[in-house]
Design a protein around this motif. Structure first.
Motif, mmCIF file in Angstrom:
data_model
loop_
_atom_site.group_PDB
_atom_site.id
_atom_site.type_symbol
_atom_site.label_atom_id
_atom_site.label_comp_id
_atom_site.label_asym_id
_atom_site.label_seq_id
_atom_site.Cartn_x
_atom_site.Cartn_y
_atom_site.Cartn_z
ATOM 1 N N ARG A 174 78.660 -7.500 33.205
ATOM 2 C CA ARG A 174 79.108 -8.644 32.395
ATOM 3 C C ARG A 174 80.233 -8.255 31.451
ATOM 4 O O ARG A 174 81.172 -9.008 31.244
ATOM 5 N N LEU A 175 80.100 -7.049 30.857
ATOM 6 C CA LEU A 175 81.140 -6.599 29.922
ATOM 7 C C LEU A 175 82.454 -6.386 30.670
ATOM 8 O O LEU A 175 83.529 -6.728 30.177
ATOM 9 N N LEU A 212 89.748 -11.472 29.771
ATOM 10 C CA LEU A 212 90.580 -11.325 28.572
ATOM 11 C C LEU A 212 91.951 -10.742 28.923
ATOM 12 O O LEU A 212 92.723 -10.377 28.037
ATOM 13 N N GLU A 231 81.666 -18.646 36.887
ATOM 14 C CA GLU A 231 82.214 -17.379 37.384
ATOM 15 C C GLU A 231 83.224 -17.612 38.504
ATOM 16 O O GLU A 231 84.190 -16.873 38.654
ATOM 17 N N ALA A 238 86.367 -18.725 36.820
ATOM 18 C CA ALA A 238 86.991 -17.586 36.135
ATOM 19 C C ALA A 238 87.580 -16.585 37.122
ATOM 20 O O ALA A 238 88.338 -15.698 36.733
ATOM 21 N N LEU A 242 85.693 -14.541 38.966
ATOM 22 C CA LEU A 242 84.808 -13.385 39.056
ATOM 23 C C LEU A 242 83.987 -13.406 40.344
ATOM 24 O O LEU A 242 83.418 -12.395 40.737
ATOM 25 N N PRO A 279 91.165 -12.513 37.971
ATOM 26 C CA PRO A 279 90.678 -13.087 36.711
ATOM 27 C C PRO A 279 91.639 -12.834 35.545
ATOM 28 O O PRO A 279 91.833 -13.702 34.692
ATOM 29 N N VAL A 315 92.049 -17.918 31.922
ATOM 30 C CA VAL A 315 90.834 -18.716 31.774
ATOM 31 C C VAL A 315 89.853 -17.895 30.938
ATOM 32 O O VAL A 315 89.420 -16.832 31.362
ATOM 33 N N TYR A 319 86.416 -16.831 28.976
ATOM 34 C CA TYR A 319 85.025 -16.912 29.412
ATOM 35 C C TYR A 319 84.134 -16.295 28.341
ATOM 36 O O TYR A 319 84.308 -15.137 27.982
ATOM 37 N N PRO A 372 80.393 -15.467 28.076
ATOM 38 C CA PRO A 372 79.122 -15.504 28.799
ATOM 39 C C PRO A 372 77.958 -15.679 27.840
ATOM 40 O O PRO A 372 78.125 -15.666 26.623
ATOM 41 N N GLN A 373 76.770 -15.852 28.394
ATOM 42 C CA GLN A 373 75.582 -16.004 27.548
ATOM 43 C C GLN A 373 75.452 -14.802 26.629
ATOM 44 O O GLN A 373 75.668 -13.675 27.037
ATOM 45 N N GLU A 374 75.077 -15.046 25.410
ATOM 46 C CA GLU A 374 74.917 -14.018 24.390
ATOM 47 C C GLU A 374 76.179 -13.179 24.192
ATOM 48 O O GLU A 374 76.116 -12.010 23.833
ATOM 49 N N GLY A 375 77.327 -13.818 24.465
ATOM 50 C CA GLY A 375 78.601 -13.274 24.008
ATOM 51 C C GLY A 375 79.143 -12.062 24.710
ATOM 52 O O GLY A 375 80.318 -11.977 24.973
ATOM 53 N N ALA A 376 78.278 -11.073 24.983
ATOM 54 C CA ALA A 376 78.718 -9.841 25.625
ATOM 55 C C ALA A 376 79.870 -9.178 24.872
ATOM 56 O O ALA A 376 80.940 -8.941 25.412
ATOM 57 N N LEU A 377 79.655 -8.898 23.592
ATOM 58 C CA LEU A 377 80.646 -8.136 22.835
ATOM 59 C C LEU A 377 80.632 -6.690 23.316
ATOM 60 O O LEU A 377 79.606 -6.187 23.770
ATOM 61 N N PHE A 378 81.780 -6.011 23.201
ATOM 62 C CA PHE A 378 81.847 -4.605 23.597
ATOM 63 C C PHE A 378 81.148 -3.771 22.518
ATOM 64 O O PHE A 378 81.627 -3.699 21.386
ATOM 65 N N ARG A 390 87.259 -14.013 20.149
ATOM 66 C CA ARG A 390 87.885 -13.066 21.086
ATOM 67 C C ARG A 390 88.495 -13.809 22.273
ATOM 68 O O ARG A 390 89.616 -13.536 22.687
ATOM 69 N N ALA A 391 87.743 -14.781 22.799
ATOM 70 C CA ALA A 391 88.253 -15.560 23.935
ATOM 71 C C ALA A 391 89.464 -16.392 23.526
ATOM 72 O O ALA A 391 90.453 -16.470 24.255
#
Lengths: 222, 234
Positions: free
Chosen positions: A119-120, A127, B43, B46, B48, B74, B79, B81, B83-89, B146-147
């Motif tokens: 997912r990441l 991005l 997805e 996007a 993916l 992608p 575009v 995106y 995702p659920q719960e953000g998926a921050l790095f 971020r998006a």
């Protein structure tokens, strides 16, 4: 410690470091391919890579000897093309330790890559990051702990390699004598005190390598 | 804005996603129960995932066309995106998360500056923090920022409020409305909450087992409901 013991120590550490560095790019690339892609022949490659773990090291050594000898398929070509002699030289030690530690690196690195959430990587793509940037800025840093652990494991395996090395490189003092080969040789000759010195050296190096990797892993919290 | 999906097919675990629709709202809800194929649809848009057949167009430009073997990567679709719960790095600071897709050389329409996004989402104070110390709602706002900072032509939001408790959802909803009103970026909003559809969206697609079962304005498809509710006495 005698000059000879120092020479054996530096030779062993040098060879182990060189073989680890040599397999690192290939091992990491293969581990990534195994973790992230499906391709024909994948399970065959998986099995071949794991072979050195399960067949006796001496048998692996014999296989390498036949392959890399002057009349071997690969050995003849290497000598004609680059003038490299492999068998019974320091290069043979590097090849033997590299082959023996390769599966440990690949397995550990593969688990590390599998632990990185796709997912990441997907979010990074959306991005605007291309596949290489995603690999360099997301996949690699998040897998770094596992990759370091794999490299340390490979290095440790290379330090202690015996069976394949003795077949491919033999025991030539000053040229192919590693710590493991020398300890065995000295005990055979009844020179136990010198063997114990080399044992002590092995423990110190192993301790240092493990400590260094633990320190590195602590520095980068998951 | 319009997202055209023409005979798009994608096999999933238990059924096939099969969509033929034009999504042209400012905020279009993709509504359905979990496992209806909503995330897979995002997805696909996007880039993916690749459909096995069909065509995806954004404002007339083909993004994916199986017939002509067109598939825009992608990273070239613009575009966004979430995702659920953000998926921050997790290995990057909040600031570096926000700036991951930010290209200072690119022209940014409609006041899409770092400062403006930070102001709208009220994340200025979070910039110096580590990702691990953020709460669920803060993480979602950072992921949204971020998006946005990657200047998307279209924003895909996958249940941005799903992992949060009810009071927090109430607090975050206005942020989403502000993003809608402030930046004019069209959004596809995946949710299984009718309340969110009515509060935020001007168009809704109902998805069930991979197929569109209804498509219209929220007022046409939803009506006020009184569900029996209990609460603690005293």
């Amino acid at each position: 410690m005698s000059a000879e013991a120092w020479q054996i120590t530096w030779f062993t550490v040098g060879v182990a470091a060189l073989s680890t560095l040599a397999i690192l790019p290939f091992g990491v690339a293969l581990a990534w391919l195994l973790a992230r892609r499906d391709w024909p022949g994948k399970s065959l490659v998986e099995t071949v890579v794991a072979l050195p773990l399960v067949i006796p090291p001496v048998a692996t050594g014999l296989l390498l000897l036949k392959l890399l000898g002057r009349r071997g398929l690969l050995g003849g070509w290497l000598e004609r093309t680059f003038g490299w002699e492999i068998v019974f030289t320091w290069r043979g030690v590097v090849v033997a330790t590299a082959v023996m530690s390769f599966p440990l690196l690949v397995r550990t690195a593969r688990v590390a890559f599998e632990g990185v959430s796709p997912r990441l990587e997907n979010v990074a793509r959306t991005l605007g990051a291309g596949p290489w940037r995603v690999f360099a800025t997301v996949t690699l840093p998040l897998a770094a702990r596992g990759l370091v652990a794999g490299a340390v494991l490979a290095f440790a395996r290379a330090l202690g390699e015996f069976g394949a090395t003795i077949m491919v490189a033999g025991f030539i003092p000053g040229q192919t004598a590693t710590l493991a080969l020398s300890i065995y040789h000295l005990v055979q000759l009844g020179r136990d005190t010198e063997a114990l010195t080399l044992l002590g050296v092995s423990v110190v190096i192993a301790f240092g390598a493990v400590w260094l990797s633990e320190w590195f892993l602590r520095r980068r919290p998951a | 804005m319009s997202v055209e999906l023409r005979n798009v097919r994608l096999p999933l675990a238990h059924f096939e996603l099969e969509v033929d629709a034009t999504l042209d709202g400012r905020v279009t809800a993709i509504f359905g129960s979990s496992g209806a194929g909503k995330t897979s649809l995002l997805e696909l848009i996007a880039g993916l995932r690749r459909p096995t057949s069909g065509l995806v167009r954004l404002d007339g430009t083909p993004l994916t066309d199986v017939a002509t073997r067109t598939h825009v990567a992608p990273e070239r679709r613009a575009v966004g995106y979430v995702p659920q719960e953000g998926a921050l790095f997790p290995h990057l600071s909040v600031r570096r998360n926000l700036l991951y897709g930010f290209d200072p050389r690119r022209a940014r329409p409609g006041g899409l500056s770092f400062e403006h996004v930070a102001e709208i989402l009220e994340i200025g104070a979070l910039v110096g923090r580590a990702v691990g110390t953020l709460s669920g709602g803060e993480k979602q706002r950072i992921a949204l920022g971020r998006a946005l900072l990657a200047t998307p032509r279209l924003l895909l939001l996958d249940e941005p409020l799903a992992g949060l408790d009810a009071p927090l959802r109430e607090r975050l909803l206005p942020y989403l409305a502000r993003v809608r009103d402030e930046f004019g970026i069209p959004m596809l909003y995946v949710t299984h909450s009718p309340d969110e559809v009515v509060a935020l969206c001007d168009s809704v697609v109902v998805l069930a087992r991979g197929r569109v079962t209804a498509h219209g304005r929220p007022a046409e498809l939803f009506q006020p409901a009184t569900t029996p509710r209990y609460e603690l006495k005293g």
